[in-house]
Motif scaffolding. Structure first.
Motif, PDB file in Angstrom:
ATOM      1  N   GLY A  98      14.722  86.702  72.810  1.00  0.00           N
ATOM      2  CA  GLY A  98      15.517  87.739  73.539  1.00  0.00           C
ATOM      3  C   GLY A  98      15.218  89.033  72.999  1.00  0.00           C
ATOM      4  N   SER A  99      15.803  89.932  73.125  1.00  0.00           N
ATOM      5  CA  SER A  99      15.877  91.410  72.859  1.00  0.00           C
ATOM      6  C   SER A  99      16.701  91.594  71.844  1.00  0.00           C
ATOM      7  N   VAL A 100      16.437  92.666  70.942  1.00  0.00           N
ATOM      8  CA  VAL A 100      17.277  93.040  69.735  1.00  0.00           C
ATOM      9  C   VAL A 100      17.728  94.455  69.937  1.00  0.00           C
ATOM     10  N   ARG A 101      18.765  94.741  70.107  1.00  0.00           N
ATOM     11  CA  ARG A 101      19.246  96.037  70.158  1.00  0.00           C
ATOM     12  C   ARG A 101      19.723  96.726  68.756  1.00  0.00           C
ATOM     13  N   ASP A 102      19.477  97.641  68.374  1.00  0.00           N
ATOM     14  CA  ASP A 102      19.840  98.348  66.893  1.00  0.00           C
ATOM     15  C   ASP A 102      21.427  99.411  67.409  1.00  0.00           C
ATOM     16  N   LYS A 133      20.595 102.967  65.789  1.00  0.00           N
ATOM     17  CA  LYS A 133      19.459 103.491  66.513  1.00  0.00           C
ATOM     18  C   LYS A 133      19.508 103.528  67.918  1.00  0.00           C
ATOM     19  N   LYS A 134      20.533 102.657  68.379  1.00  0.00           N
ATOM     20  CA  LYS A 134      20.897 102.767  70.013  1.00  0.00           C
ATOM     21  C   LYS A 134      19.692 102.472  70.785  1.00  0.00           C
ATOM     22  N   GLY A 135      18.812 101.643  70.466  1.00  0.00           N
ATOM     23  CA  GLY A 135      17.891 101.225  71.423  1.00  0.00           C
ATOM     24  C   GLY A 135      17.234  99.799  71.164  1.00  0.00           C
ATOM     25  N   VAL A 136      16.327  99.273  71.686  1.00  0.00           N
ATOM     26  CA  VAL A 136      15.943  98.115  71.549  1.00  0.00           C
ATOM     27  C   VAL A 136      14.803  98.188  70.403  1.00  0.00           C
ATOM     28  N   VAL A 137      14.895  97.302  69.405  1.00  0.00           N
ATOM     29  CA  VAL A 137      14.003  97.639  68.398  1.00  0.00           C
ATOM     30  C   VAL A 137      12.844  96.761  68.405  1.00  0.00           C
ATOM     31  N   ALA A 138      13.071  95.740  68.890  1.00  0.00           N
ATOM     32  CA  ALA A 138      11.783  94.752  68.754  1.00  0.00           C
ATOM     33  C   ALA A 138      11.983  93.439  69.797  1.00  0.00           C
ATOM     34  N   ASP A 139      11.080  92.648  70.101  1.00  0.00           N
ATOM     35  CA  ASP A 139      11.381  91.448  70.542  1.00  0.00           C
ATOM     36  C   ASP A 139      11.526  90.646  69.383  1.00  0.00           C
ATOM     37  N   LEU A 165      13.823  93.214  58.790  1.00  0.00           N
ATOM     38  CA  LEU A 165      13.917  94.532  58.876  1.00  0.00           C
ATOM     39  C   LEU A 165      13.939  95.288  57.316  1.00  0.00           C
ATOM     40  N   LYS A 166      13.617  96.417  57.301  1.00  0.00           N
ATOM     41  CA  LYS A 166      13.898  97.122  56.060  1.00  0.00           C
ATOM     42  C   LYS A 166      15.369  97.714  56.181  1.00  0.00           C
ATOM     43  N   VAL A 167      15.980  97.370  55.016  1.00  0.00           N
ATOM     44  CA  VAL A 167      17.386  97.862  54.871  1.00  0.00           C
ATOM     45  C   VAL A 167      17.518  98.691  53.693  1.00  0.00           C
ATOM     46  N   GLN A 168      18.029 100.160  54.060  1.00  0.00           N
ATOM     47  CA  GLN A 168      18.101 100.868  52.731  1.00  0.00           C
ATOM     48  C   GLN A 168      19.115 100.527  51.787  1.00  0.00           C
ATOM     49  N   GLU A 177      22.976 100.179  52.966  1.00  0.00           N
ATOM     50  CA  GLU A 177      23.054 100.277  54.457  1.00  0.00           C
ATOM     51  C   GLU A 177      23.266  99.124  55.298  1.00  0.00           C
ATOM     52  N   THR A 178      23.863  99.207  56.241  1.00  0.00           N
ATOM     53  CA  THR A 178      24.114  98.104  57.193  1.00  0.00           C
ATOM     54  C   THR A 178      23.357  98.133  58.466  1.00  0.00           C
ATOM     55  N   VAL A 179      22.498  97.312  58.817  1.00  0.00           N
ATOM     56  CA  VAL A 179      21.882  97.309  60.275  1.00  0.00           C
ATOM     57  C   VAL A 179      22.570  96.534  61.144  1.00  0.00           C
ATOM     58  N   VAL A 180      22.812  96.895  62.185  1.00  0.00           N
ATOM     59  CA  VAL A 180      23.610  96.269  63.182  1.00  0.00           C
ATOM     60  C   VAL A 180      22.971  95.793  64.340  1.00  0.00           C
ATOM     61  N   LEU A 181      22.692  94.495  64.923  1.00  0.00           N
ATOM     62  CA  LEU A 181      21.824  94.322  65.677  1.00  0.00           C
ATOM     63  C   LEU A 181      22.596  93.218  66.915  1.00  0.00           C
ATOM     64  N   GLN A 182      22.061  93.495  67.900  1.00  0.00           N
ATOM     65  CA  GLN A 182      22.954  92.722  69.036  1.00  0.00           C
ATOM     66  C   GLN A 182      21.732  91.860  69.901  1.00  0.00           C
ATOM     67  N   LEU A 183      21.591  90.709  69.619  1.00  0.00           N
ATOM     68  CA  LEU A 183      20.632  89.706  70.299  1.00  0.00           C
ATOM     69  C   LEU A 183      21.070  89.395  71.784  1.00  0.00           C
ATOM     70  N   ALA A 184      20.469  89.504  72.711  1.00  0.00           N
ATOM     71  CA  ALA A 184      20.775  88.817  74.007  1.00  0.00           C
ATOM     72  C   ALA A 184      19.468  88.424  74.552  1.00  0.00           C
ATOM     73  N   SER A 185      19.852  87.223  75.386  1.00  0.00           N
ATOM     74  CA  SER A 185      18.698  86.446  75.959  1.00  0.00           C
ATOM     75  C   SER A 185      18.235  87.376  77.276  1.00  0.00           C
TER      76      SER A 185
END
Ligand code: GLA
Length: 381
Positions: free
Chosen positions: A347-351, A354-360, A367-370, A373-381
């Motif tokens: 599925g797609s992964v939205r950040d 960053k407010k966009g799809v980062v990758a499949d 991912l590199k995390v500073q 930092e917290t990276v928040v991703l939303q995975l949807a099919s």
């Protein structure tokens, strides 16, 4: 249902402490509207400690401070309601509040009736100067919970005994919709254990840790409260702390949202700077906080200082927080088993920052995390 999703709003304490006044409350209410924060869900305007005069009046009623709240609370409630907001107030389950104003112990019904007559919608009920044991805390909180119910007015009940007596086990039964899971959260990443008056506090990092074992106890109608947001205080609030970085403030917002903590802004919203407004207004994250399933994230993996947290959403998507508590940049992998998806999931992964799809997504995803930092991703099919 009251507090069907985690309550959102603003609280006077972190920014103003004993300087809270009716002018501050009115101007804050105006700013919540003009900044768009009200429409994003920040609805409760909560007056914390120091609103009352030091003595009760002749009838035993609490009296607002004659200088800072000279117009009284009722007109303030009307004003706030007129803007589509709700008004909160504060008291304590003992003779005195933390800042030594009159508390409500022994006056529960009288005070609850007074607040209801003023149009109050929210009560934060503190625990300074009260006995330490759990049984007494349950009894005192239940007394106020019943008094609030008896008023017939819908008043959200925020229990604040700082987590020491396992409120997640009894606060709902006492009538509460949220209960503090932590001591005061300081404007700091680390615990500075600064003492100011008679309370101490912890940093953002420790507050997240405190919540790690509590996820299963919260849900629609009752939430673990990680304390007010320090986002945007920059060390200049009345809560102690040297200030945190914008990245650390983003982590606070991220983790408070995925953990379904109430979101009570603590900074001065009358003068919001761009980056702080952006943090508080992240609508993708607010949607995560306010998701109707109401399931707080659980930590599914911890490797050293790197963690993966997972929160299921009502629409079947999965929210993942990749948190780097360490002091150096780190690669954090998200394995299918951590995300709770099949190896075949693509599925797609939205950040959500960053407010966009980062990758499949694929099983080797990382991912590199500073630092901090917290990276928040939303995975949807
Ligand atoms: C306690 C609470 C704070 C604040 C102050 C007010 O420390 O934990 O959130 O309400 O009291 O005195």
């Amino acid at each position: 249902m009251l507090a069907g999703t985690p309550p959102m709003g603003w609280n006077s304490w972190n920014g103003f402490g004993s300087r809270v006044s009716e002018d501050v409350v009115r101007q804050t209410a105006d700013s919540l509207v003009s900044s768009g924060l009200r429409d994003l869900g920040y609805r409760y305007v909560v007056i914390d400690d120091c609103w009352a005069a030091h003595e009760r009046g002749k009838t035993g009623d609490l009296v607002p401070d004659p200088e800072r709240f000279s117009g009284g609370i009722r007109p303030l409630a009307d004003y706030v309601h007129g803007l589509g907001l709700k008004l909160g107030i504060y008291s304590d389950a003992a003779e005195l509040t933390c800042a030594r104003y009159p508390g409500s112990f022994g006056f529960e019904e009288q005070d609850a009736a007074l607040w209801a007559s003023w149009g109050i919608d929210f009560l934060k009920y503190d625990y300074c100067h009260a006995p330490q044991d759990q049984a007494v805390a349950i009894e005192r909180y239940t007394r106020m919970g019943q008094a609030l119910k008896k008023t017939g007015r819908e008043i959200l009940y925020s229990i604040c005994e700082w987590g020491g007596r396992n409120p997640h086990l009894w606060a709902s039964r006492a009538g509460g919709q949220m209960w503090r899971a932590t001591p005061d959260v300081l404007d700091s990443w680390t615990d500075t254990w600064m003492e100011k008056g008679n309370w101490t506090g912890i940093g953002i990092d420790s507050a997240i840790e405190a919540a790690a074992s509590l996820s299963e106890y919260a849900g629609p109608g009752g939430w673990n409260d990680l304390d007010m947001l320090v986002v945007g205080l920059h060390g200049s609030g009345s809560i102690p702390g040297e200030g945190a970085t914008l990245r650390e403030y983003r982590t606070q917002m991220s983790m408070w949202c995925v953990l379904c903590s109430p979101l009570m802004i603590g900074c001065d919203v009358r003068s919001l700077e761009g980056p702080v407004r952006e943090i508080l207004s992240n609508s993708g994250l607010i949607a995560v906080s306010q998701d109707t399933l109401g399931r707080p994230a659980v930590m599914v993996r911890r490797t050293g200082k790197q963690e993966v947290w997972r929160k299921p959403m009502a629409d079947g998507s999965i929210v993942i927080a990749l948190l780097n508590r360490g002091a150096t940049v780190a690669d954090i992998a998200l394995r299918p088993v951590d995300a709770g998806v099949l190896d075949s999931f693509r599925g797609s992964v939205r950040d959500l920052w960053k407010k966009g799809v980062v990758a499949d997504y694929s099983p080797g995803f990382s991912l590199k995390v500073q630092p901090h930092e917290t990276v928040v991703l939303q995975l949807a099919s």
